[in-house]
Motif scaffolding. Structure first.
Motif, PDB file in Angstrom:
ATOM      1  N   LYS A 192       0.837  -1.206   0.000  1.00  0.00           N
ATOM      2  CA  LYS A 192       0.000   0.000   0.000  1.00  0.00           C
ATOM      3  C   LYS A 192       0.868   1.250   0.000  1.00  0.00           C
ATOM      4  CE  LYS A 192      -0.946   1.721   3.752  1.00  0.00           C
ATOM      5  NZ  LYS A 192      -1.280   2.017   5.147  1.00  0.00           N
ATOM      6  N   ASP A 193       1.882   1.273   0.874  1.00  0.00           N
ATOM      7  CA  ASP A 193       2.743   2.446   0.977  1.00  0.00           C
ATOM      8  C   ASP A 193       3.509   2.684  -0.323  1.00  0.00           C
ATOM      9  OD1 ASP A 193       1.838   2.597   3.521  1.00  0.00           O
ATOM     10  OD2 ASP A 193       3.680   1.921   4.479  1.00  0.00           O
ATOM     11  N   SER A 209       2.799   1.686  -3.307  1.00  0.00           N
ATOM     12  CA  SER A 209       1.890   2.068  -4.382  1.00  0.00           C
ATOM     13  C   SER A 209       1.565   3.554  -4.298  1.00  0.00           C
ATOM     14  CB  SER A 209       0.597   1.250  -4.310  1.00  0.00           C
ATOM     15  OG  SER A 209       0.853  -0.131  -4.477  1.00  0.00           O
ATOM     16  N   CYS A 210       1.282   4.033  -3.082  1.00  0.00           N
ATOM     17  CA  CYS A 210       0.969   5.454  -2.893  1.00  0.00           C
ATOM     18  C   CYS A 210       2.147   6.333  -3.288  1.00  0.00           C
ATOM     19  CB  CYS A 210       0.591   5.719  -1.433  1.00  0.00           C
ATOM     20  SG  CYS A 210      -0.988   4.995  -0.922  1.00  0.00           S
ATOM     21  N   TYR A 211       3.334   5.995  -2.782  1.00  0.00           N
ATOM     22  CA  TYR A 211       4.514   6.791  -3.106  1.00  0.00           C
ATOM     23  C   TYR A 211       4.857   6.701  -4.588  1.00  0.00           C
ATOM     24  CZ  TYR A 211       5.353   7.233   1.909  1.00  0.00           C
ATOM     25  OH  TYR A 211       5.240   7.515   3.249  1.00  0.00           O
ATOM     26  N   ILE A 266       2.603   9.089  -6.480  1.00  0.00           N
ATOM     27  CA  ILE A 266       3.022  10.478  -6.263  1.00  0.00           C
ATOM     28  C   ILE A 266       4.264  10.794  -7.088  1.00  0.00           C
ATOM     29  CG2 ILE A 266       3.907  12.128  -4.565  1.00  0.00           C
ATOM     30  CD1 ILE A 266       2.234  10.673  -2.448  1.00  0.00           C
ATOM     31  N   CYS A 274      -2.518  13.578  -4.423  1.00  0.00           N
ATOM     32  CA  CYS A 274      -1.206  13.185  -3.883  1.00  0.00           C
ATOM     33  C   CYS A 274      -1.169  13.343  -2.366  1.00  0.00           C
ATOM     34  CB  CYS A 274      -0.101  14.015  -4.530  1.00  0.00           C
ATOM     35  SG  CYS A 274       0.242  13.570  -6.252  1.00  0.00           S
ATOM     36  N   LEU A 301      -3.051  10.440  -0.927  1.00  0.00           N
ATOM     37  CA  LEU A 301      -2.235   9.224  -1.031  1.00  0.00           C
ATOM     38  C   LEU A 301      -1.151   9.207   0.046  1.00  0.00           C
ATOM     39  CD1 LEU A 301      -1.802   8.947  -4.912  1.00  0.00           C
ATOM     40  CD2 LEU A 301      -3.062   7.374  -3.428  1.00  0.00           C
ATOM     41  N   GLU A 302      -0.574  10.366   0.313  1.00  0.00           N
ATOM     42  CA  GLU A 302       0.455  10.438   1.351  1.00  0.00           C
ATOM     43  C   GLU A 302      -0.143  10.145   2.721  1.00  0.00           C
ATOM     44  OE1 GLU A 302       3.755  13.562   3.051  1.00  0.00           O
ATOM     45  OE2 GLU A 302       1.626  13.980   2.999  1.00  0.00           O
ATOM     46  N   LEU A 305      -2.795   8.307   3.267  1.00  0.00           N
ATOM     47  CA  LEU A 305      -3.116   6.879   3.259  1.00  0.00           C
ATOM     48  C   LEU A 305      -1.884   6.038   3.524  1.00  0.00           C
ATOM     49  CD1 LEU A 305      -5.109   4.564   2.716  1.00  0.00           C
ATOM     50  CD2 LEU A 305      -4.567   4.772   0.281  1.00  0.00           C
ATOM     51  N   SER A 306      -0.748   6.441   2.978  1.00  0.00           N
ATOM     52  CA  SER A 306       0.486   5.677   3.171  1.00  0.00           C
ATOM     53  C   SER A 306       0.922   5.674   4.632  1.00  0.00           C
ATOM     54  CB  SER A 306       1.612   6.262   2.309  1.00  0.00           C
ATOM     55  OG  SER A 306       2.010   7.540   2.790  1.00  0.00           O
TER      56      SER A 306
END
Length: 270
Positions: free
Chosen positions: A74-75, A77-79, A82, A114, A117-118, A120-121
């Protein structure tokens, strides 16, 4: 020989199922199972469902590994998304002459995504270390870059409004490439700082998410300004575009920074 109670046998069943007990213990359990249907059912249940001391421990470890893998996925994917957005905007900004006003106006939306997403990470992760001197120094550099960028824009606007023929010794009509180069340099520095924060969060568990969000705000300011240069046709367009873009990105950035600080404090309490 005195009959062994079911409680004792049931304590021995896990090691018996795993075949970790001694030969005497194995015979003792099997002798008891001949006359005890209840303990026999427990043995059958353990074997059919893989429930034993060793297997239960292994299942717990496998469960933890799966949770950790999902969290890391998950982390990353988010980064990854971004970073893709930042690199894509950088390429778009450097593609001189390419005009797409609709895409330019989506920069605040892209920044909002973004920031989400950050956030969420960071959910489910607890930082191991506090931000150090280097993280704060880079945060100060990022702040200087933001101030320089906005100051540069204001300087150009004032000079153009006052009817200046040259800026920094360059004709006003030819200032676009000069300004784009300076903005590109600032954007490159901001992205490099973002990557440094990313490394610290992933590899060292540093608690600097709010600093990363602050830096990301600077990235989007620079990239938005640079991309916007390709669609500027007159003074009023410059004013309306940059004022709107600056205000929207600053608002989204302030909300993201505050949210990161609150989430960080919440995990500290836990």
């Amino acid at each position: 020989m005195e009959k062994i109670s079911c409680d004792i046998i049931q304590d021995l069943i896990p090691s018996y199922v795993d075949e970790l007990c001694s030969e005497d213990t194995r015979r003792l359990v099997e002798e008891h199972l001949r006359d005890c249907g209840e303990c026999g059912q427990i043995v059958t249940l353990c074997r059919n469902n893989g429930v034993s001391a060793m297997r239960m421990e292994q299942k717990s470890l496998d469960g933890l590994r799966k949770i950790k893998w999902l969290t890391n996925f998950k982390d990353m994917s988010c980064y990854g998304i971004i970073l893709f957005v930042l690199v894509w905007l950088m390429v778009w900004m450097l593609a001189a002459g390419y005009r797409d006003f609709l895409f330019e106006m989506t920069h605040p939306l892209a920044f909002t995504i973004c920031v989400l997403l950050e956030l969420l990470s960071g959910l489910g992760n607890k930082a191991k270390k506090k931000s150090g001197k280097m993280e704060y120094i880079l945060g100060a550099i990022s702040l200087v870059m933001d101030a320089l960028l906005i100051g540069l824009f204001c300087y150009f606007v004032v000079r153009i409004r006052n009817g200046a023929e040259t800026i920094f010794g360059v004709e006003v009509s030819k200032c676009g490439p000069l300004l784009l180069t300076q903005i590109g340099l600032i954007a490159g520095i901001q992205i490099a700082i973002w990557l440094f924060y990313l490394y610290g969060i992933i590899k060292q568990g540093i608690n600097c998410k709010w600093l990363m969000c602050f830096n990301m705000m600077g990235c989007f300011l620079a990239l938005s300004y640079g991309v916007g240069l390709h669609s500027m046709d007159h003074f009023q367009t410059v004013m309306s575009y940059y004022m709107q873009m600056t205000v929207e990105i600053l608002i989204v950035g302030a909300v993201g920074i505050a949210a990161n600080i609150l989430i960080s404090k919440d995990f500290k309490k836990k």
